[in-house]
Scaffold this motif. Structure first.
Motif, PDB file in Angstrom:
ATOM      1  N   ALA A  91       0.800  -1.214   0.000  1.00  0.00           N
ATOM      2  CA  ALA A  91       0.000   0.000   0.000  1.00  0.00           C
ATOM      3  C   ALA A  91       0.838   1.272   0.000  1.00  0.00           C
ATOM      4  O   ALA A  91       0.432   2.253  -0.587  1.00  0.00           O
ATOM      5  N   ARG A  92       1.991   1.287   0.618  1.00  0.00           N
ATOM      6  CA  ARG A  92       2.779   2.521   0.723  1.00  0.00           C
ATOM      7  C   ARG A  92       3.841   2.660  -0.353  1.00  0.00           C
ATOM      8  O   ARG A  92       4.426   3.724  -0.480  1.00  0.00           O
ATOM      9  N   GLY A  93       4.112   1.614  -1.106  1.00  0.00           N
ATOM     10  CA  GLY A  93       5.120   1.738  -2.155  1.00  0.00           C
ATOM     11  C   GLY A  93       5.098   0.554  -3.088  1.00  0.00           C
ATOM     12  O   GLY A  93       4.744  -0.547  -2.685  1.00  0.00           O
TER      13      GLY A  93
ATOM     14  N   GLY B 160       7.495   5.728   2.201  1.00  0.00           N
ATOM     15  CA  GLY B 160       6.098   5.984   2.584  1.00  0.00           C
ATOM     16  C   GLY B 160       5.884   5.769   4.064  1.00  0.00           C
ATOM     17  O   GLY B 160       5.228   6.582   4.741  1.00  0.00           O
ATOM     18  N   ASN B 161       6.431   4.683   4.604  1.00  0.00           N
ATOM     19  CA  ASN B 161       6.325   4.419   6.045  1.00  0.00           C
ATOM     20  C   ASN B 161       7.011   5.516   6.856  1.00  0.00           C
ATOM     21  O   ASN B 161       6.509   5.970   7.874  1.00  0.00           O
TER      22      ASN B 161
ATOM     23  N   ARG C   6       4.917   5.754  -5.822  1.00  0.00           N
ATOM     24  CA  ARG C   6       4.749   4.981  -7.050  1.00  0.00           C
ATOM     25  C   ARG C   6       5.841   5.363  -8.040  1.00  0.00           C
ATOM     26  O   ARG C   6       6.172   6.552  -8.185  1.00  0.00           O
ATOM     27  N   ASP C   7       6.380   4.371  -8.703  1.00  0.00           N
ATOM     28  CA  ASP C   7       7.400   4.550  -9.745  1.00  0.00           C
ATOM     29  C   ASP C   7       8.625   5.328  -9.263  1.00  0.00           C
ATOM     30  O   ASP C   7       9.341   5.898 -10.060  1.00  0.00           O
ATOM     31  N   ASN C   8       8.850   5.363  -7.963  1.00  0.00           N
ATOM     32  CA  ASN C   8       9.990   6.052  -7.350  1.00  0.00           C
ATOM     33  C   ASN C   8      10.086   7.528  -7.710  1.00  0.00           C
ATOM     34  O   ASN C   8      11.134   8.133  -7.560  1.00  0.00           O
TER      35      ASN C   8
ATOM     36  N   LEU D 174      10.049  14.933  -9.915  1.00  0.00           N
ATOM     37  CA  LEU D 174       9.221  14.357  -8.863  1.00  0.00           C
ATOM     38  C   LEU D 174       7.850  15.019  -8.836  1.00  0.00           C
ATOM     39  O   LEU D 174       7.701  16.176  -9.222  1.00  0.00           O
ATOM     40  N   THR D 175       6.881  14.279  -8.340  1.00  0.00           N
ATOM     41  CA  THR D 175       5.530  14.791  -8.147  1.00  0.00           C
ATOM     42  C   THR D 175       5.077  14.449  -6.741  1.00  0.00           C
ATOM     43  O   THR D 175       5.230  13.312  -6.301  1.00  0.00           O
TER      44      THR D 175
END
Length: 145
Positions: free
Chosen positions: A51-53, A62-63, A79-81, A117-118
């Motif tokens: 869920a976090r990555g 994410g954690n 997502r997608d680093n 990055l986004t």
């Protein structure tokens, strides 16, 4: 805005910026890890762990974002680093969202340098309220609602 509100806002932003800028949650990720499909690893992980990555380093980051946010961020995913999405808590005031996004961009950039990055910021009801796009070539962040 009275002095106590201004100081609270300043302290929240300062703590987030310092936390995200001075610590690194995960090491650099090679392009090979990002694009290679690993079905054995994916099958051995439980749903909650994904869920976090969508990569081990994304999962870690994410954690880390949720753990270090001191309750300001309820959930995060990578997502997608190169895409970080966060769900903020109701503690974050509307005028603090942009500075929080800026701090997240800075911290995310440290874990994924030389990459566009986004950062997607979602309200507690999971409606997107802000998008921050970092362009690594110009080193500028553009914000959109």
């Amino acid at each position: 805005m009275n002095l106590s509100q201004y100081l609270r806002r300043f302290v929240v932003v300062l703590v987030l910026v310092l936390t995200l800028v001075t610590t690194t949650a995960c090491g650099a990720v090679s392009q090979d890890n990002r694009t290679s499909y690993q079905p054995e690893a994916a099958r051995s992980l439980k749903y909650g762990e994904l869920a976090r990555g969508d990569s081990p380093s994304g999962q870690e980051f994410g954690n880390w974002v949720v753990a270090t946010s001191k309750g300001l961020i309820k959930d995060a995913y990578v997502r997608d680093n190169n895409k970080l999405g966060v769900v903020i808590s109701s503690q974050v005031k509307p005028d603090e969202v942009k500075s929080l996004a800026q701090a997240l961009v800075q911290g995310f950039h440290r874990s994924a340098p030389n990459r566009d990055l986004t950062v997607l910021v979602y309200a507690p009801d999971k409606q997107r309220i802000l998008t921050a796009n970092y362009d690594s070539s110009s080193r500028k962040v553009e914000y959109s609602s």
